[in-house]
Design a protein around this motif. Structure first.
Motif, mmCIF file in Angstrom:
data_model
loop_
_atom_site.group_PDB
_atom_site.id
_atom_site.type_symbol
_atom_site.label_atom_id
_atom_site.label_comp_id
_atom_site.label_asym_id
_atom_site.label_seq_id
_atom_site.Cartn_x
_atom_site.Cartn_y
_atom_site.Cartn_z
ATOM 1 N N THR A 1 0.834 -1.200 0.000
ATOM 2 C CA THR A 1 0.000 0.000 0.000
ATOM 3 C C THR A 1 0.872 1.254 0.000
ATOM 4 O O THR A 1 2.075 1.181 0.284
ATOM 5 C CB THR A 1 -0.912 0.019 1.230
ATOM 6 N N LEU B 1 -7.305 -7.414 0.936
ATOM 7 C CA LEU B 1 -7.830 -6.376 0.047
ATOM 8 C C LEU B 1 -9.338 -6.524 -0.109
ATOM 9 O O LEU B 1 -10.075 -5.535 -0.060
ATOM 10 C CB LEU B 1 -7.146 -6.472 -1.318
ATOM 11 N N PRO C 1 -7.113 0.368 -1.206
ATOM 12 C CA PRO C 1 -6.071 0.701 -2.200
ATOM 13 C C PRO C 1 -6.197 -0.134 -3.473
ATOM 14 O O PRO C 1 -5.324 -0.927 -3.821
ATOM 15 C CB PRO C 1 -4.778 0.374 -1.447
#
Length: 394
Positions: free
Chosen positions: A61, A72, A378
Motif C-alpha cells: 500500500t 484487500l 487501495p
C-alpha cells in the motif's frame, strides 16, 4: 463523508450501512424500474481461462503496509474480482453470494461507457464536440448545461449550482440519487422527481471550461443529447453500438427515473464477465476478433487528456514509487502511469481497469460503505501491481 453542514447529513442515508449498500449494488432491478441493454442474438463469446498464480500475490500500500488478496477484499467489501491478461481470465472470484451470471451495479463507472458512445458518434460526425448542449436539447437553454459545449460536458467542465444551493459534491450526488430512486428520498422530500426536472434547476456559477468539477448532471445532459441525435434510448444505443457485439453472456440494464429515462451517469448493471469483455474490446483497440466495433482512433484517444480540462494531481492511491498522476478525458480516469493505464470508476469500489502495456483488464465490484471511518481501499495500487506481476511472469 462530506464537509457539508450537519443539516445535510440525512442525504447520506443508507450509505453507511453495509447491508443496505450491498442490497442496492446487487439487486437494483428488483427495487427500481429498469430497461434492458440487449446482449444481441448470437452465442456468448468464450473467455479462455488459465491459472496465473496470483493467489499468493501481496500488495504494498502507499503507506507501506502489505495486504494479501483476501485482506484487500475485506477492505474493499469486494463482491467480485476478475483479472484478464492477454485475453485470458487468470483470476476470478465472487463473494457475498454474488454469482458469475448476476448483474452488479456499475455506479459511476457507467459514465465512461457514455463517454465511449459520445466519442464514437463525434468521430463519425454525428455529434459536434464544439456545439452547445442547447443546440441539441433546446430545453437546456438557461441552465448550466445549455451554454456548455459537448466537450465541456465530456470533461466535467461546467460550474453548476442546483436550486440556488452552494455546491457540495457528495450532497449533490445523494440528491441526484433521491431524484431517481424514491426509497432514497428523506422524509418530506419535495424536490425534483425526474432527471429532466433536476437538470432544469442547474444554474451556472462560472463560465464553462474554467474548472474541473465532477458532477452527474454533465453525464445526464450528454445522454439526452445522444438520445436526440440518434432518436433512440440510452439502453438501445449502448446495445446497438457495443453490447450486442461483445458476445456477452447476459443482458445488462439501466434503472429508470419516474419518466422512464435511464440514469445514465450510474444506473447501469452488468455481470463482471461482460464488463471484462468490454474492457478487452477496448484493450484490443476497439475490436472483437477481426470485427472493428469502436474506431481504433477513439480508443487510442482515451488516455490523451487535453490541457485545459484535465485535473492533473497526484493520485492519492498510487504507489509513491511510481509517477502515476490522475487526469480525466471523455469520462475516463487516466492514471498517466508507465503502462498507459486508464479506468472507469464508481462509488463503492466499482472499477474497470485497462492497462495496454501490461495487457491487463481488471473488473472489481464492491459494496464499500461511504464513511470517514471506512478508509478507501487501495484498489489502484493493487491493479498496478497485479498488472506488473502478470507482465513479467506470463
Amino acid at each position: 463523508m462530506t464537509d457539508a453542514p450537519l443539516a445535510n447529513l440525512h442525504w447520506s442515508r443508507g450509505y453507511t450501512d453495509p447491508a443496505w449498500v450491498r442490497r442496492y449494488t446487487t439487486a437494483g432491478r428488483e427495487l427500481l424500474p429498469s430497461r434492458r441493454v440487449w446482449r444481441g442474438p448470437g452465442p456468448a463469446r468464450s473467455l479462455p481461462t488459465d491459472t496465473a498464480g496470483i493467489d499468493g500475490l501481496t500488495i504494498t500500500t502507499p503507506d507501506d503496509r502489505t495486504l494479501t488478496l483476501p485482506d484487500l477484499f475485506a477492505a474493499a467489501q469486494t463482491d467480485a474480482l476478475l483479472v484478464m491478461h492477454r485475453g485470458t481470465v487468470v483470476y476470478e472470484t465472487y463473494l457475498h453470494g454474488l454469482r458469475p451470471h448476476d448483474a452488479h451495479f456499475n455506479a459511476s463507472a457507467a459514465k465512461s461507457y457514455i463517454g465511449l458512445l459520445a466519442a464514437t458518434l463525434a468521430h463519425r460526425g454525428t455529434l459536434d464536440r464544439d456545439a452547445t448542449a442547447s443546440e441539441y436539447v433546446p430545453e437546456l437553454a438557461g441552465t448550466a448545461f445549455g451554454d456548455s459545449t459537448v466537450d465541456h460536458l465530456l470533461h466535467m467542465g461546467t460550474h453548476v449550482s442546483y436550486g440556488g444551493r452552494p455546491f457540495d459534491k457528495p450532497v449533490e450526488a445523494q440528491r441526484y440519487f433521491a431524484v431517481v430512486a424514491p426509497p432514497l428520498r428523506p422524509y418530506g422530500y419535495s424536490g425534483p422527481t425526474s432527471i429532466r426536472e433536476h437538470l432544469a434547476t442547474a444554474r451556472a456559477t462560472a463560465a464553462p471550461g474554467t474548472e474541473f468539477r465532477y458532477e452527474n448532471g454533465n453525464v445526464e445532459a450528454l445522454a439526452e443529447i445522444l438520445r436526440r441525435v440518434t432518436g433512440t434510448t440510452t439502453s438501445a444505443l449502448l446495445s446497438d453500438m457495443i453490447w450486442s457485439h461483445l458476445g456477452a453472456d447476459e443482458d445488462a440494464y439501466y434503472v429508470l427515473d419516474g419518466e422512464g429515462t435511464e440514469a445514465a451517469c450510474g444506473g447501469f448493471s452488468a455481470t463482471a464477465r461482460d464488463v471484462a469483455r468490454l474492457g478487452e474490446l477496448i484493450r484490443c483497440g476497439g475490436a472483437v476478433g477481426d470485427r472493428q466495433i469502436i474506431p481504433d482512433a477513439v480508443v487510442a484517444a482515451i488516455p490523451d487528456a487535453p490541457d485545459g480540462y484535465a485535473k492533473r494531481v497526484r493520485f492519492p492511491a498510487a504507489p509513491p514509487s511510481t509517477p502515476a498522476t490522475l487526469s480525466y478525458h471523455d469520462f475516463w480516469w487516466i492514471l498517466n502511469d508507465p503502462c498507459g493505464s486508464f479506468m472507469a470508476s464508481g462509488i463503492h469500489g466499482q472499477r474497470l481497469f485497462i492497462s495496454p502495456e501490461s495487457e491487463t483488464v481488471i473488473v472489481h465490484y464492491g459494496s464499500q460503505v461511504m464513511s470517514p471511518v471506512a478508509p478507501v481501499a487501495p484498489l489502484v495500487p493493487a491493479f498496478l501491481q497485479i498488472g506488473a506481476h502478470l507482465r513479467h511472469t506470463r
